[in-house]
Design an enzyme around this catalytic site. Structure first.
Site, short mmCIF file in Angstrom:
data_model
loop_
_atom_site.label_atom_id
_atom_site.label_comp_id
_atom_site.label_asym_id
_atom_site.label_seq_id
_atom_site.Cartn_x
_atom_site.Cartn_y
_atom_site.Cartn_z
N ASP A 12 48.60 46.26 39.21
CA ASP A 12 48.03 46.13 40.57
C ASP A 12 48.55 47.14 41.60
OD1 ASP A 12 46.89 43.99 39.27
OD2 ASP A 12 47.66 42.44 40.60
N ASP A 50 43.66 43.85 40.29
CA ASP A 50 43.24 42.58 40.87
C ASP A 50 41.81 42.79 41.36
OD1 ASP A 50 44.50 40.01 41.20
OD2 ASP A 50 44.53 40.30 43.37
N HIS A 52 38.64 40.57 42.74
CA HIS A 52 38.06 39.28 43.12
C HIS A 52 36.66 39.40 43.73
CE1 HIS A 52 42.05 37.64 42.56
NE2 HIS A 52 42.57 38.25 43.60
N HIS A 85 41.64 39.89 49.73
CA HIS A 85 42.21 41.12 49.19
C HIS A 85 41.54 41.49 47.88
CE1 HIS A 85 44.30 37.96 46.93
NE2 HIS A 85 44.44 38.86 45.97
N LYS A 110 41.38 41.45 36.65
CA LYS A 110 41.70 40.02 36.58
C LYS A 110 41.41 39.35 37.91
CE LYS A 110 46.47 41.06 37.62
NZ LYS A 110 46.39 40.51 38.98
N CYS A 155 52.21 38.78 40.13
CA CYS A 155 51.49 39.29 38.96
C CYS A 155 52.40 39.89 37.90
CB CYS A 155 50.40 40.24 39.41
SG CYS A 155 49.09 39.33 40.28
C1 VGL Z 1 48.91 39.30 43.53
C2 VGL Z 1 48.79 37.57 45.00
C3 VGL Z 1 47.42 37.53 44.88
C4 VGL Z 1 49.78 40.29 42.80
C5 VGL Z 1 47.54 39.27 43.37
O1 VGL Z 1 49.28 41.35 42.37
O2 VGL Z 1 50.99 40.00 42.63
N1 VGL Z 1 49.53 38.44 44.33
N2 VGL Z 1 46.81 38.39 44.06
ZN ZN Z 2 44.70 38.43 43.98
#
Ligand code: VGL
Ligand code: ZN
Length: 208
Positions: A12, A50, A52, A85, A110, A155
């Site tokens: 990420d 990440d 979404h 995000h 993901k 993550c």
């Molecule tokens: C993450 C919170 C929400 C991360 C991703 O990459 O650690 N944390 N989505």
């Molecule tokens: Zn996330």
């Protein structure tokens, strides 16, 4: 150069987790040059992203009256609610342009299911739905997963723990990660990882 059995999993490294981003991780940008150096020492690298939908269940904005960093009980368990995000196809979801891992073979996206979050690169938040990464790694003969990226306590930690459960050797490269650290989450994450047999090193241990 580490052999193909050793996989660098870069988690990420996206604009929304950088300073000024929608879910900023303090000093998140500092991992970029470290990851780039590490990548040159690994013949095998995989990235995660990440990713979404805007209607995602982990966004506080999608629950009336709820604010970021509150928790909420969902059908699969407790969920931290986040600011919006890494929405699919937005600038914030893009990988940092200074991240250079040209030989990365796979990008695992993901958190794409609307009703399930996924911190882990291996198994989604319902703890049953696989992302396919375990099968891929097994298929190509990977034995040892080395983790870098964001965020250490979410993550990265969840991916490290699931990699252990899947039977891989696992090492987190601490200085190549940065944390969110919400209510002691970083300390707990290191404790859980230590208990699971995850090793903890610095990039200098690999690069020197
Ligand atoms: C993450 C919170 C929400 C991360 C991703 O990459 O650690 N944390 N989505
Ligand atoms: Zn996330």
């Amino acid at each position: 150069m580490k052999p193909v059995e050793d996989v660098l999993l870069v988690v990420d490294v996206q604009y929304d987790f950088m300073p000024g981003g929608a879910l900023a991780v303090a000093c998140g940008d500092e991992v970029v040059p470290i990851v780039n150096r590490l990548a040159r020492a690994f013949s095998h690298a995989v990235l995660t992203q990440d990713w979404h939908p805007r209607s995602h269940v982990s966004f506080a904005a999608n629950h009336a009256g709820r604010k970021p960093f509150e928790t909420m009980t969902l059908p699969y368990g407790e969920q931290v609610l986040w600011s919006v995000h890494c929405v699919q196809d937005t600038e914030g979801a893009a990988l940092h342009r200074d991240l250079h891992v040209p030989h990365a073979r796979l990008v695992i996206r993901k958190g794409h299911h609307e009703r399930v979050d996924s911190y882990s690169a291996f198994i989604e938040g319902d703890r049953v739905t696989p992302t396919g990464l375990e099968g891929y790694l097994r298929n190509v003969g990977a034995k040892h997963v080395w983790l870098a990226g964001l965020a250490t306590d979410y993550c990265v930690a969840w991916s490290a723990l699931d990699a252990r459960t899947a039977g891989f050797d696992v090492t987190v490269i601490e200085d190549a990660c940065r944390a969110i650290d919400l209510d002691g989450s970083l300390e707990r994450a290191w404790q859980d990882m230590r208990d699971a047999g995850v090793r903890r090193v610095d990039s200098a241990d690999i690069l020197n």
